[in-house]
Motif scaffolding. Structure first.
Motif, PDB file in Angstrom:
ATOM      1  N   VAL A   1       0.842  -1.204   0.000  1.00 38.68           N
ATOM      2  CA  VAL A   1       0.000   0.000   0.000  1.00 38.68           C
ATOM      3  C   VAL A   1       0.874   1.250   0.000  1.00 38.68           C
ATOM      4  CG1 VAL A   1      -1.619   1.365   1.360  1.00 38.68           C
ATOM      5  CG2 VAL A   1      -2.015  -1.079   1.065  1.00 38.68           C
ATOM      6  N   PHE A   2       1.847   1.320   0.890  1.00 38.28           N
ATOM      7  CA  PHE A   2       2.717   2.488   0.954  1.00 38.28           C
ATOM      8  C   PHE A   2       3.535   2.647  -0.327  1.00 38.28           C
ATOM      9  CE2 PHE A   2       2.010   2.449   5.591  1.00 38.28           C
ATOM     10  CZ  PHE A   2       1.854   3.801   5.817  1.00 38.28           C
ATOM     11  N   LEU A   3       4.076   1.556  -0.841  1.00 35.40           N
ATOM     12  CA  LEU A   3       4.883   1.645  -2.051  1.00 35.40           C
ATOM     13  C   LEU A   3       4.042   2.030  -3.269  1.00 35.40           C
ATOM     14  CD1 LEU A   3       7.238  -1.441  -1.607  1.00 35.40           C
ATOM     15  CD2 LEU A   3       7.882   0.971  -1.489  1.00 35.40           C
ATOM     16  N   GLY A   4       2.843   1.429  -3.366  1.00 30.71           N
ATOM     17  CA  GLY A   4       1.981   1.749  -4.498  1.00 30.71           C
ATOM     18  C   GLY A   4       1.546   3.198  -4.517  1.00 30.71           C
ATOM     19  N   GLN A   5       1.247   3.741  -3.346  1.00 27.63           N
ATOM     20  CA  GLN A   5       0.775   5.121  -3.265  1.00 27.63           C
ATOM     21  C   GLN A   5       1.920   6.139  -3.317  1.00 27.63           C
ATOM     22  OE1 GLN A   5      -2.335   5.899  -3.486  1.00 27.63           O
ATOM     23  NE2 GLN A   5      -3.257   3.883  -3.150  1.00 27.63           N
ATOM     24  N   CYS A   6       3.116   5.756  -2.796  1.00 33.86           N
ATOM     25  CA  CYS A   6       4.212   6.725  -2.667  1.00 33.86           C
ATOM     26  C   CYS A   6       5.326   6.551  -3.693  1.00 33.86           C
ATOM     27  CB  CYS A   6       4.824   6.643  -1.261  1.00 33.86           C
ATOM     28  SG  CYS A   6       3.657   6.972   0.071  1.00 33.86           S
ATOM     29  N   VAL A   7       5.461   5.352  -4.281  1.00 36.13           N
ATOM     30  CA  VAL A   7       6.559   5.120  -5.220  1.00 36.13           C
ATOM     31  C   VAL A   7       6.026   4.863  -6.627  1.00 36.13           C
ATOM     32  CG1 VAL A   7       8.629   3.765  -5.721  1.00 36.13           C
ATOM     33  CG2 VAL A   7       7.961   4.210  -3.341  1.00 36.13           C
ATOM     34  N   GLY A   8       5.136   3.862  -6.787  1.00 33.82           N
ATOM     35  CA  GLY A   8       4.579   3.633  -8.109  1.00 33.82           C
ATOM     36  C   GLY A   8       4.388   2.169  -8.439  1.00 33.82           C
ATOM     37  N   ALA A   9       3.856   1.912  -9.657  1.00 32.68           N
ATOM     38  CA  ALA A   9       3.495   0.560 -10.078  1.00 32.68           C
ATOM     39  C   ALA A   9       4.713  -0.346 -10.203  1.00 32.68           C
ATOM     40  CB  ALA A   9       2.743   0.606 -11.409  1.00 32.68           C
ATOM     41  N   LEU A  10       5.854   0.197 -10.675  1.00 32.86           N
ATOM     42  CA  LEU A  10       7.045  -0.639 -10.828  1.00 32.86           C
ATOM     43  C   LEU A  10       7.552  -1.139  -9.480  1.00 32.86           C
ATOM     44  CD1 LEU A  10       9.124   1.134 -13.628  1.00 32.86           C
ATOM     45  CD2 LEU A  10       7.908  -1.043 -13.761  1.00 32.86           C
ATOM     46  N   ALA A  11       7.376  -0.343  -8.439  1.00 30.56           N
ATOM     47  CA  ALA A  11       7.779  -0.788  -7.101  1.00 30.56           C
ATOM     48  C   ALA A  11       6.916  -1.958  -6.646  1.00 30.56           C
ATOM     49  CB  ALA A  11       7.680   0.366  -6.108  1.00 30.56           C
TER      50      ALA A  11
ATOM     51  N   LYS B   1       7.356   9.372   5.406  1.00 33.08           N
ATOM     52  CA  LYS B   1       7.966  10.563   6.005  1.00 33.08           C
ATOM     53  C   LYS B   1       9.397  10.780   5.528  1.00 33.08           C
ATOM     54  CE  LYS B   1       7.471  13.969   9.031  1.00 33.08           C
ATOM     55  NZ  LYS B   1       6.427  14.990   8.890  1.00 33.08           N
ATOM     56  N   LEU B   2      10.216   9.725   5.549  1.00 29.09           N
ATOM     57  CA  LEU B   2      11.628   9.865   5.214  1.00 29.09           C
ATOM     58  C   LEU B   2      11.928   9.570   3.744  1.00 29.09           C
ATOM     59  CD1 LEU B   2      13.255   8.197   8.374  1.00 29.09           C
ATOM     60  CD2 LEU B   2      12.775  10.622   7.936  1.00 29.09           C
ATOM     61  N   SER B   3      10.926   9.078   2.992  1.00 25.70           N
ATOM     62  CA  SER B   3      11.067   8.804   1.550  1.00 25.70           C
ATOM     63  C   SER B   3      12.197   7.828   1.245  1.00 25.70           C
ATOM     64  CB  SER B   3      11.281  10.124   0.778  1.00 25.70           C
ATOM     65  OG  SER B   3      10.204  11.000   0.959  1.00 25.70           O
ATOM     66  N   TRP B   4      12.294   6.765   2.044  1.00 28.16           N
ATOM     67  CA  TRP B   4      13.321   5.755   1.803  1.00 28.16           C
ATOM     68  C   TRP B   4      12.918   4.761   0.714  1.00 28.16           C
ATOM     69  CZ3 TRP B   4      15.524   3.924   7.196  1.00 28.16           C
ATOM     70  CH2 TRP B   4      16.209   4.997   7.797  1.00 28.16           C
ATOM     71  N   GLY B   5      11.684   4.828   0.240  1.00 26.06           N
ATOM     72  CA  GLY B   5      11.241   3.938  -0.821  1.00 26.06           C
ATOM     73  C   GLY B   5      11.194   2.487  -0.399  1.00 26.06           C
TER      74      GLY B   5
ATOM     75  N   LEU C   1       2.139  -3.961  14.478  1.00 22.33           N
ATOM     76  CA  LEU C   1       1.947  -2.539  14.786  1.00 22.33           C
ATOM     77  C   LEU C   1       3.249  -1.760  14.610  1.00 22.33           C
ATOM     78  CD1 LEU C   1      -0.372  -2.774  17.938  1.00 22.33           C
ATOM     79  CD2 LEU C   1      -1.013  -2.205  15.583  1.00 22.33           C
ATOM     80  N   ILE C   2       4.347  -2.375  15.019  1.00 27.13           N
ATOM     81  CA  ILE C   2       5.644  -1.725  14.830  1.00 27.13           C
ATOM     82  C   ILE C   2       5.959  -1.600  13.339  1.00 27.13           C
ATOM     83  CG2 ILE C   2       8.138  -1.986  15.195  1.00 27.13           C
ATOM     84  CD1 ILE C   2       7.444  -3.360  17.861  1.00 27.13           C
ATOM     85  N   ASN C   3       5.618  -2.637  12.566  1.00 29.16           N
ATOM     86  CA  ASN C   3       5.851  -2.606  11.126  1.00 29.16           C
ATOM     87  C   ASN C   3       5.077  -1.475  10.452  1.00 29.16           C
ATOM     88  OD1 ASN C   3       6.950  -3.759   8.656  1.00 29.16           O
ATOM     89  ND2 ASN C   3       4.882  -4.480   8.234  1.00 29.16           N
ATOM     90  N   ILE C   4       3.814  -1.314  10.826  1.00 29.77           N
ATOM     91  CA  ILE C   4       2.994  -0.250  10.241  1.00 29.77           C
ATOM     92  C   ILE C   4       3.568   1.128  10.566  1.00 29.77           C
ATOM     93  CG2 ILE C   4       0.727   0.854  10.323  1.00 29.77           C
ATOM     94  CD1 ILE C   4      -0.454  -1.945  10.826  1.00 29.77           C
ATOM     95  N   ALA C   5       3.945   1.307  11.825  1.00 27.91           N
ATOM     96  CA  ALA C   5       4.503   2.598  12.233  1.00 27.91           C
ATOM     97  C   ALA C   5       5.811   2.900  11.506  1.00 27.91           C
ATOM     98  CB  ALA C   5       4.725   2.600  13.746  1.00 27.91           C
ATOM     99  N   LEU C   6       6.661   1.885  11.372  1.00 30.07           N
ATOM    100  CA  LEU C   6       7.945   2.101  10.699  1.00 30.07           C
ATOM    101  C   LEU C   6       7.767   2.301   9.200  1.00 30.07           C
ATOM    102  CD1 LEU C   6      10.258  -0.437  12.568  1.00 30.07           C
ATOM    103  CD2 LEU C   6      10.091   2.038  12.877  1.00 30.07           C
TER     104      LEU C   6
END
Length: 470
Positions: A40-50, A188-192, A176-181
């Motif tokens: 979900v995070f990668l699809g919304q923040c990085v793109g389809a190739l991710a 937030k940090l755009s580490w992709g 829960l820790i995974n979701i937060a991280l």
């Protein structure tokens, strides 16, 4: 020390299955959250190739999980059976020997990855555009995968020894820790994609520490003791004999995923692989619910099999089957009515959404049949009939799906339809065929539910359950 296993043969089956299935269902959902949140995070923040790159890594990670299930599922099923015979010392030997096997397999897959990384990614369908995403993710995740398999092994043993709620909370904490991280590293940090990998690795490390601590605490009646660390070949063999069923299923799933990804590349390119990645992000939610019910069934079935209480064995099987078929009906309803909204949770790419809608319907329309097959396979595994469990679990993926993904797409193209839809429709056909074979195998074993049933190999001793080899 508190022995929580006595209720397996005294408490009413509906209440008992609910007590053990609910934590297991939550645990399975939490396990799937690790992958879903990443996508979900990668699809919304990085793109389809991710998403496509991450989809390539899933069958590889499934192979790693396969080694975890080889040990974890086998050890927990075996522990349930011996606890039904009230043998605490033998149960502790199973605990220690399962840890030894986990260390051995962990060293094997970590070293193999760093030697053959690019070859493995190419084999599983990575293209020039997606291999960098997949490599970046796996280079970080693979060392932590040992801790993942360790966690799944130990939480299964925690559940088998009567602490279902504690097993659940260990997994909840990690999720829960995974979701937060994920939110911190990706959004937030755009580490992709590397942020997704670090989030998964750190969260599973914490879960593994919590799982290990359970078997160190004095109040746990199954604990790490000196005698449990002595390697016993017969215990290795007994664990692997049961665990070979889920192991084979996971390895087969990974092999089929590699073939499927290559067929998807052929008929639809990287977008088709991303489509399958989205479908296989939602599908585990349904399947994990079913597996959660089966994991709740497993210690109850294994214990009562070991205690020769076949009436309770039959009751827990029938109830688990009803619940899983119902879950399948709900899953089918969702993919038929709101597939677009399900796809939109993972991506805002319009073309990808349009391609994912029919894929959802074709791949998951037969969810009730999937529930039927999974319940039978897990039941046979629980009562130490590994080879029947293997045939039941592998029939869909190996016997049916592999040939179908090569036969059906050309047929679709010859009649003017999309070959890509043919690839997805192959899954529909195989769900029905797998369930039919599962029904035949269950009918052939129906005598196990008869009162006083004794396995053939145990009849001279007038006992049930597996033979102990001291």
């Amino acid at each position: 020390m508190i022995d929580n296993t006595q209720e397996f043969e005294t408490k009413p089956i509906p209440a008992l299955l609910w007590q053990y299935a609910l934590p297991s269902v939550i645990t399975q959902i939490i396990a799937s959250v690790y992958n879903i949140v990443d996508r979900v995070f990668l699809g919304q923040c990085v793109g389809a190739l991710a998403i496509a790159g991450l989809a390539i890594t899933m069958p590889i990670m499934n192979i790693v999980h396969a080694f975890g299930s080889l040990v974890g599922a086998g050890a927990s099923a075996r522990m349930s059976i011996v606890l039904g015979r009230r043998d605490i010392r033998w149960a502790e030997k199973i605990l220690g020997n399962s840890m030894l096997l986990t260390f051995i397999f962990g060293a094997l897959f970590v070293s193999s990855w760093y030697i053959f990384a690019d070859q493995i990614l190419s084999l599983f369908g990575a293209s020039a555009d997606t291999i960098s995403y997949a490599r970046e993710y796996m280079n970080i995740v693979i060392p932590g995968m040992f801790l993942t398999t360790l966690t799944f092994n130990l939480t299964g043993l925690i559940r088998a020894s009567g602490y279902a709620n504690k097993s659940m909370w260990i997994m909840v904490c990690g999720a829960l820790i995974n979701i937060a991280l994920d939110a911190l590293f990706i959004y937030k940090l755009s580490w992709g994609i590397s942020g997704a990998a670090w989030a998964t690795t750190i969260s599973m490390s914490i879960s593994s520490v919590l799982a290990i601590s359970h078997f160190v605490l004095p109040k746990s009646f199954i604990r790490f003791r000196k005698h449990c660390w002595s390697p016993k070949l017969y215990i290795f063999r007994n664990i692997l004999a049961i665990g070979i069923s889920p192991f084979s299923m996971n390895v087969a799933a990974s092999a089929v995923a590699a073939l499927l990804n290559n067929q998807l590349l052929k008929y639809g390119g990287d977008t088709a692989v991303a489509t399958n990645g989205i479908v296989n992000s939602f599908a585990p939610l349904i399947i994990m619910l079913m597996l959660g019910i089966c994991q709740g069934m497993q210690p109850i079935a294994g214990y009562n099999y070991g205690a020769c209480k076949m009436d309770r064995l039959k009751s827990v099987y029938k109830l688990a089957m009803k619940w899983n078929v119902l879950i399948g009906v709900v899953g089918t309803f969702l993919v038929l009515t709101i597939p677009r909204y399900l796809a939109m949770a993972f991506t805002n790419d319009a073309a990808l959404i349009e391609q994912t809608v029919p894929a959802f319907r074709l791949v998951l329309v037969m969810c009730p049949f999937i529930g039927f097959t999974i319940t039978n396979s897990q039941f046979f595994q629980s009562i130490d009939k590994p080879w029947i469990a293997i045939v039941t679990s592998l029939s869909r993926q190996v016997l049916f799906l592999i040939p179908m993904i090569y036969i059906v797409p050309p047929i679709f193209e010859n009649v003017g339809w999309s070959g890509l839809l043919g690839v997805f429709f192959s899954c529909t056909i195989c769900d029905v065929m797998g369930a039919a074979l599962s029904a035949i195998l269950m009918r052939s074993q129906r005598t196990i539910f008869q009162p006083g049933y004794v396995p053939e190999e145990r009849k001279p001793r007038k006992e049930c359950g597996p033979k102990r080899e001291d």
